[in-house]
Every structure is written in structure tokens, then in C-alpha cells.
Design a protein around this motif. Structure first.
Motif, PDB file in Angstrom:
ATOM      1  N   LEU A 120     130.664  83.249  91.983  1.00  0.00           N
ATOM      2  CA  LEU A 120     129.767  83.759  93.014  1.00  0.00           C
ATOM      3  C   LEU A 120     130.285  85.072  93.587  1.00  0.00           C
ATOM      4  CD1 LEU A 120     128.970  80.412  94.869  1.00  0.00           C
ATOM      5  CD2 LEU A 120     127.320  81.824  93.618  1.00  0.00           C
ATOM      6  N   VAL A 121     131.564  85.131  93.879  1.00  0.00           N
ATOM      7  CA  VAL A 121     132.142  86.365  94.415  1.00  0.00           C
ATOM      8  C   VAL A 121     132.036  87.486  93.385  1.00  0.00           C
ATOM      9  CG1 VAL A 121     134.259  87.460  95.257  1.00  0.00           C
ATOM     10  CG2 VAL A 121     133.688  85.133  95.983  1.00  0.00           C
ATOM     11  N   GLU A 122     132.277  87.148  92.128  1.00  0.00           N
ATOM     12  CA  GLU A 122     132.134  88.142  91.050  1.00  0.00           C
ATOM     13  C   GLU A 122     130.720  88.722  91.047  1.00  0.00           C
ATOM     14  OE1 GLU A 122     132.603  88.248  86.176  1.00  0.00           O
ATOM     15  OE2 GLU A 122     131.814  86.463  87.167  1.00  0.00           O
ATOM     16  N   GLY A 129     128.111  97.188  93.069  1.00  0.00           N
ATOM     17  CA  GLY A 129     128.517  98.331  92.259  1.00  0.00           C
ATOM     18  C   GLY A 129     130.004  98.408  91.992  1.00  0.00           C
ATOM     19  N   LEU A 130     130.725  97.350  92.258  1.00  0.00           N
ATOM     20  CA  LEU A 130     132.161  97.321  92.001  1.00  0.00           C
ATOM     21  C   LEU A 130     132.423  96.755  90.602  1.00  0.00           C
ATOM     22  CD1 LEU A 130     133.086  96.013  95.546  1.00  0.00           C
ATOM     23  CD2 LEU A 130     133.513  98.326  94.670  1.00  0.00           C
ATOM     24  N   ASN A 131     133.681  96.775  90.179  1.00  0.00           N
ATOM     25  CA  ASN A 131     134.031  96.352  88.823  1.00  0.00           C
ATOM     26  C   ASN A 131     135.029  95.198  88.891  1.00  0.00           C
ATOM     27  OD1 ASN A 131     134.324  96.196  86.063  1.00  0.00           O
ATOM     28  ND2 ASN A 131     135.639  98.000  85.894  1.00  0.00           N
ATOM     29  N   PRO A 132     134.537  93.957  89.029  1.00  0.00           N
ATOM     30  CA  PRO A 132     135.444  92.819  89.223  1.00  0.00           C
ATOM     31  C   PRO A 132     135.985  92.232  87.926  1.00  0.00           C
ATOM     32  CG  PRO A 132     133.187  92.058  89.366  1.00  0.00           C
ATOM     33  CD  PRO A 132     133.126  93.557  89.149  1.00  0.00           C
ATOM     34  N   GLY A 133     137.131  91.599  88.050  1.00  0.00           N
ATOM     35  CA  GLY A 133     137.680  90.781  86.988  1.00  0.00           C
ATOM     36  C   GLY A 133     137.844  89.370  87.521  1.00  0.00           C
ATOM     37  N   VAL A 134     137.799  88.382  86.634  1.00  0.00           N
ATOM     38  CA  VAL A 134     137.927  86.976  87.022  1.00  0.00           C
ATOM     39  C   VAL A 134     138.990  86.319  86.148  1.00  0.00           C
ATOM     40  CG1 VAL A 134     136.781  84.729  87.100  1.00  0.00           C
ATOM     41  CG2 VAL A 134     135.549  86.770  87.851  1.00  0.00           C
ATOM     42  N   ILE A 135     139.839  85.508  86.774  1.00  0.00           N
ATOM     43  CA  ILE A 135     140.840  84.725  86.049  1.00  0.00           C
ATOM     44  C   ILE A 135     140.674  83.274  86.482  1.00  0.00           C
ATOM     45  CG2 ILE A 135     143.288  84.365  85.585  1.00  0.00           C
ATOM     46  CD1 ILE A 135     143.767  87.280  86.460  1.00  0.00           C
ATOM     47  N   GLN A 160     150.640  88.678  84.935  1.00  0.00           N
ATOM     48  CA  GLN A 160     150.927  90.091  85.224  1.00  0.00           C
ATOM     49  C   GLN A 160     150.428  90.998  84.092  1.00  0.00           C
ATOM     50  OE1 GLN A 160     151.982  91.322  87.990  1.00  0.00           O
ATOM     51  NE2 GLN A 160     152.944  89.620  89.086  1.00  0.00           N
ATOM     52  N   ARG A 161     150.492  90.501  82.865  1.00  0.00           N
ATOM     53  CA  ARG A 161     149.978  91.271  81.728  1.00  0.00           C
ATOM     54  C   ARG A 161     148.464  91.447  81.847  1.00  0.00           C
ATOM     55  NH1 ARG A 161     152.821  91.304  76.985  1.00  0.00           N
ATOM     56  NH2 ARG A 161     153.709  89.269  77.536  1.00  0.00           N
ATOM     57  N   ILE A 162     147.782  90.370  82.226  1.00  0.00           N
ATOM     58  CA  ILE A 162     146.327  90.436  82.398  1.00  0.00           C
ATOM     59  C   ILE A 162     145.963  91.405  83.519  1.00  0.00           C
ATOM     60  CG2 ILE A 162     144.302  89.102  83.141  1.00  0.00           C
ATOM     61  CD1 ILE A 162     145.633  86.660  81.728  1.00  0.00           C
ATOM     62  N   LEU A 163     146.688  91.300  84.634  1.00  0.00           N
ATOM     63  CA  LEU A 163     146.410  92.190  85.769  1.00  0.00           C
ATOM     64  C   LEU A 163     146.636  93.647  85.396  1.00  0.00           C
ATOM     65  CD1 LEU A 163     147.991  90.130  88.698  1.00  0.00           C
ATOM     66  CD2 LEU A 163     145.554  90.475  88.235  1.00  0.00           C
ATOM     67  N   ARG A 164     147.672  93.925  84.595  1.00  0.00           N
ATOM     68  CA  ARG A 164     147.907  95.297  84.144  1.00  0.00           C
ATOM     69  C   ARG A 164     146.768  95.775  83.259  1.00  0.00           C
ATOM     70  NH1 ARG A 164     148.622  99.427  85.771  1.00  0.00           N
ATOM     71  NH2 ARG A 164     150.480  98.680  86.871  1.00  0.00           N
ATOM     72  N   THR A 165     146.297  94.905  82.368  1.00  0.00           N
ATOM     73  CA  THR A 165     145.164  95.245  81.505  1.00  0.00           C
ATOM     74  C   THR A 165     143.925  95.556  82.340  1.00  0.00           C
ATOM     75  OG1 THR A 165     146.016  93.832  79.726  1.00  0.00           O
ATOM     76  CG2 THR A 165     143.678  94.405  79.641  1.00  0.00           C
ATOM     77  N   MET A 166     143.684  94.729  83.351  1.00  0.00           N
ATOM     78  CA  MET A 166     142.517  94.942  84.208  1.00  0.00           C
ATOM     79  C   MET A 166     142.639  96.229  85.009  1.00  0.00           C
ATOM     80  SD  MET A 166     141.573  91.121  85.613  1.00  0.00           S
ATOM     81  CE  MET A 166     140.779  89.911  84.534  1.00  0.00           C
ATOM     82  N   ALA A 167     143.815  96.467  85.584  1.00  0.00           N
ATOM     83  CA  ALA A 167     144.009  97.684  86.377  1.00  0.00           C
ATOM     84  C   ALA A 167     143.804  98.931  85.514  1.00  0.00           C
ATOM     85  CB  ALA A 167     145.401  97.684  87.002  1.00  0.00           C
ATOM     86  N   VAL A 174     140.005  91.627  91.667  1.00  0.00           N
ATOM     87  CA  VAL A 174     140.259  90.458  90.818  1.00  0.00           C
ATOM     88  C   VAL A 174     140.086  89.204  91.677  1.00  0.00           C
ATOM     89  CG1 VAL A 174     141.961  89.187  89.465  1.00  0.00           C
ATOM     90  CG2 VAL A 174     141.825  91.678  89.270  1.00  0.00           C
ATOM     91  N   VAL A 175     139.262  88.291  91.186  1.00  0.00           N
ATOM     92  CA  VAL A 175     139.058  87.004  91.858  1.00  0.00           C
ATOM     93  C   VAL A 175     139.627  85.937  90.939  1.00  0.00           C
ATOM     94  CG1 VAL A 175     137.399  85.554  93.067  1.00  0.00           C
ATOM     95  CG2 VAL A 175     136.872  87.969  92.691  1.00  0.00           C
TER      96      VAL A 175
END
Length: 504
Positions: A120-122, A129-135, A160-167, A174-175
Motif C-alpha cells: 500500500l505504501v509503495e 511520482g516517487l521511485n519506491p523499492g520494496v523488500i 545492504q547489497r540490495i539497498l546499494r543496488t536500489m540507491a 525503500v519500504v
């Protein structure tokens, strides 16, 4: 990156070897080691990483972080620490350049509702208009990328690897779902969360935590370790949530049925096709419609609204996002049926979640409510009779079957479930050979596909079928085998068979 930089802010007992050695990758899986890898020897529940140090070195690792005094080997640097897992979390943050510092990160924790709230937050963030990621439990995703998950919250290295990829991929927010295991095992210890969300707490994982008090303490620790400038969103309807609000202090947004909450509902309409409600908020009244069903999903929506208010998302985007967010895979997901029966697949695998779903469907069952469910093996055994009791109390027909038995005997798990069934309230006379006679009661069909098939062929106009426990999962774990199995596909096949019999 040099090893000495990776060790920044890590409490080291002893270093034997060169700290200036270059590290190309970090892992706690010896099978993933290569030339230049840093290997973490982490003690686990099923195996101990210290037993795989030699394998890691043979694969090319020249640095090892461990908790024990390991005999020296030429060309290998050994770093001894008190807690390899805790050190691994900090090392991952250092190695990947603290990616959470470049993102707005929301952590959603609680027994039930985490996946729905993150989705829902995503949807709201996308509407703005933002660019979210979900884990989360189903997958981690952003943009056009989606990777299936094996754990609700990945190991710290992977996280941390996923967060780096997303950033690096342009993600703004990121939610993520934060499990109690992840908190206790330091998987999220080195993530800079901007916001923490508490959905609810009910008996689960007591095989790991021991007591509800311990379970709560782990959840509470997540909020206690949030950065000082972070905020919290808490379910005030939940007694553990009320206690959490009292005990942590700070900037808190509450949600619940009581009008004293920051987010509370009025004019609620619940139906088989979704819900409608007006939400009172500090920023005015929001009039919402959603395809999600049930009072428990209204709570999830309020959690998402409270989160987005705390993130300072405009009201119009909150309304748009909630309305456009589709059903979450495996969460009261309807299986299309041409006939006048309703089939839903849900991930409910706790007593509280099962009760919420059954109470939601009970209202709309014109005739019978048929429930097919089992319990996972090698998991909290205390919930099995509780789930059996709840299913029997709220269903007309119950088919007890196998879930993911893992290394346990499926019949032993089923017996545990049956102990909770009150035979005074539900008959034991159901028979697979009498499908379609509109009988009421319960029976055992160990084979899950056969159990689903029985329920579908037994259903008559106005019946509702709930297939609970596995939700979005497309596998069944039997022993050490991960076999293809999807409740939705099994139900669709049973429907096709039912239809072919009716026209033949």
C-alpha cells in the motif's frame, strides 16, 4: 576495498595477518567465495560457519572473520570478534557504502499485515511520482526489477547489497518488512531507518522466542534503536501497540478505531469486492475506496495512511495510491470461478490471521464456509491446536491437510491441529466419498492437492472456500525437497475438473 576500512567501527579482539589486504566481495556462504572474498564464519541453528573456513580458503578467500581462535594459514588474515553476525552487519554497511543513508527507509514490523502495508505504501509513493523499492516476504523489487525472496528480511549482507543496488538505480524510498528474527539476528542493525511501523502482535515464532514477552521485547528493540530523528506509526487497537506507545516515546502517529488516534475510521462499508471508509487524520478527512476486504485490511490501510502522513505525502496521492493498489498476491486473493462459489487463497498461518480472514468471509457466506489449511513443520507447534480450534469454530467444513511439513511427519502435525478441534462444535463425520452432499464437519486429507480438490468439488452455490497457510508460495517443502506447488493453480485445476464433470 581494504580490509581495514571494512573493519571500521567493529570491535575486534585480534587480527592475525595483513589488514591492508584488498577485499573484492563479502559472504557468509563458503560456496560463494572466490579470489579476494572476505568470509564470515557465523554460528547458525543448523550449521556452523567455522566448519567451512577451510572450504572458503580453498575457494580463494584470503580474509576470515570468526569467533574462535583458528590455526594460522599462510597468506590468510584472521579477524577474531565476539559476535560474527553482528560484525557482519556493520561490515556490510561499510563495504557497500552505507546505502540506507542515501534513501528514505521505512521498516514495517508485526506478526501480520507487513506485506500488505508495504504494498500500500509503495502504491502511494508511486502515485506521488516517487521511485519506491520494496523488500519483503514475496520479493524485493524496484522499477522493472523483481527477485523472489527466500526470507521475509534478507541476511544483512544481502540486505545492504540490495539497498546499494536500489540507491544506484534511482530509488528514493525503500519500504521493507522487518521480521523478529531479522531484528534479533542483527540483520537490520546497521540500516538507518527513517520510520518504523508496528502492525500488531499475536502468538507466532514462540519456538524461537519462547514467550510473548520475549517476542514483544525484540519488536520493541527495533523502535528503541531507531535514529533519534526517526518517527513511529503504531496500531493503537493492539494491546501490545498501546504498550509500545507508552514505552518508547518520541514522535508517534497512532491509528485505530478510537477517535483519539491520529488516524481513525468513520462510515465504514465492508464487502466481498472491497471496502469504503472515511479516515479522520491530522490533515483532514480522507475518503477512500479499496479492493481489499475485511476489517483487518482497514487496519492495514490505516497503517499505510499513517506512514504516508509521517512521510509528508500529499493527501491526494494517499487517496489515489490506496484506491489503485490491487490485491496483494496470496492475501485473500480470489481464484476466478465461473460458478456461484467463491474461492480465496490466503497466507494466514497464525491463529490471529486465520481468525481475521474467517471472520471476514463468515459475514458473506450465503451457505457454507469451507476451510482448507495445515501448519508448517519445524515451526512453532503451540499454534497448531489454536488454529484447529479457530477453523472449527468459524467454518462449516474444515479440511485439515499438509502445509510445508519440512522434516516432520505430516500426520503428526495434523494430529497436533486436531487436538484443538472441539468435536462438540463440529462433526467428525465428513467423508471424502460424500462430496457434494452439503455436509458439515471436518476431515483429514493429507495430500494438499486432494484436499483442495475435495473442497472445490464439494462446494455448492453460495459456498465460500478458503485455502489458507501458503498464500503466494509456489512450492511445498517436504523433507529437504522444495516441490512445485501453488494453491491458486491447484484450485484452478480442481475448478476445471469440476466444470468438465458438470458438462459431461
Amino acid at each position: 576495498m581494504q580490509l581495514r576500512l571494512i573493519l571500521n567501527n567493529i570491535s575486534v579482539i585480534e587480527i592475525r595477518g595483513e589488514s591492508s589486504v584488498d577485499v573484492t566481495d563479502i559472504t557468509c556462504d563458503s560456496r560463494q567465495c572466490g579470489t579476494g572474498s572476505l568470509f564470515f564464519a557465523v554460528p547458525g541453528h543448523l550449521s556452523d560457519g567455522h566448519h567451512y573456513i577451510d572450504e572458503a580458503i580453498r575457494a580463494g578467500s584470503r580474509c576470515v572473520i570468526c569467533e574462535r581462535d583458528i590455526p594460522e594459514q599462510a597468506g590468510v588474515t584472521f579477524v577474531r570478534v565476539a559476535d560474527s553476525r553482528r560484525a557482519m552487519s556493520r561490515a556490510a554497511k561499510n563495504f557497500f557504502g552505507n546505502p540506507s543513508n542515501e534513501l528514505t527507509v521505512v521498516g514495517v514490523t508485526g506478526t501480520n499485515g507487513k506485506t500488505t502495508v508495504t504494498c500500500l505504501v509503495e502504491a502511494v509513493l508511486k502515485a506521488g511520482g516517487l521511485n519506491p523499492g520494496v523488500i519483503g516476504t514475496i520479493e524485493w523489487r524496484y522499477g522493472e526489477t523483481a527477485v523472489p525472496s527466500r526470507n521475509t528480511t534478507p541476511e544483512s549482507l544481502d540486505l545492504q547489497r540490495i539497498l546499494r543496488t536500489m540507491a544506484d538505480g534511482g530509488v528514493t524510498h525503500v519500504v521493507m518488512e522487518v521480521s523478529s528474527h531479522a531484528i534479533d539476528m542483527h540483520r537490520v542493525a546497521d540500516i538507518d531507518f527513517d520510520l518504523g511501523v508496528f502492525t500488531n502482535l499475536s502468538p507466532e515464532h514462540l519456538d524461537y522466542h519462547g514467550t510473548m514477552e520475549n517476542y514483544y521485547a525484540v519488536k520493541k528493540s527495533f523502535f528503541q534503536h531507531l535514529p533519534k530523528e526517526s518517527a513511529a506509526v503504531i496500531n493503537d487497537d493492539d494491546p501490545w501497540g498501546k504498550r509500545l506507545t507508552r514505552e518508547i516515546g518520541g514522535s508517534i502517529t497512532t491509528f485505530g478505531m478510537d477517535k483519539t488516534c491520529h488516524v481513525s475510521p468513520t462510515d465504514v462499508e465492508l464487502g466481498l469486492t472491497g471496502l469504503k471508509s472515511r479516515l479522520e487524520t491530522p490533515r483532514g478527512v480522507l475518503t477512500l475506496e479499496s479492493p481489499l476486504m475485511g476489517a483487518f485490511n482497514l487496519s492495514n490501510i490505516m497503517a499505510a495512511v499513517g506512514t504516508c502522513l509521517a512521510l509528508k505525502i500529499d493527501n491526494e496521492y494517499i487517496v489515489k495510491g490506496i484506491e489503485t493498489a490491487g490485491p496483494v498476491p496470496g492475501r485473500l486473493e480470489r481464484v476466478p470461478a465461473d460458478e456461484d462459489i467463491y474461492i480465496f487463497v490466503d497466507y494466514a498461518h497464525t491463529e490471529d490471521a486465520l481468525r481475521n480472514v474467517l471472520e471476514t468471509l463468515r459475514v458473506f457466506a450465503e451457505r457454507r464456509l469451507i476451510t482448507v489449511f495445515g501448519c508448517g513443520g519445524e515451526r512453532d507447534k503451540t499454534k497448531r491446536p489454536l488454529m484447529g480450534r479457530t477453523a472449527a469454530e468459524l467454518s462449516d467444513c474444515v479440511v485439515i491437510t499438509s502445509d510445508n511439513p519440512r522434516g516432520e511427519d505430516p500426520q503428526a502435525i495434523i494430529s497436533d491441529i486436531e487436538r484443538g478441534v472441539d468435536v462438540a462444535k463440529i462433526d467428525t463425520a465428513l467423508s471424502p466419498g460424500r462430496a457434494g452432499t452439503e455436509q458439515r464437519g471436518y476431515l483429514v486429507i493429507e495430500d494438499r492437492a486432494e484436499a483442495i480438490d475435495w473442497a472445490v468439488h464439494s462446494a455448492r452455490t453460495g459456498d465460500i472456500i478458503l485455502i489458507a497457510g501458503k498464500g503466494h508460495e509456489d512450492y511445498q517443502i517436504v523433507g529437504d525437497r522444495r516441490l512445485p506447488f501453488d494453491d491458486r493453480i491447484a484450485a484452478a485445476r480442481a475448478l476445471a475438473s469440476r466444470h468438465s464433470r458438470s458438462v459431461s
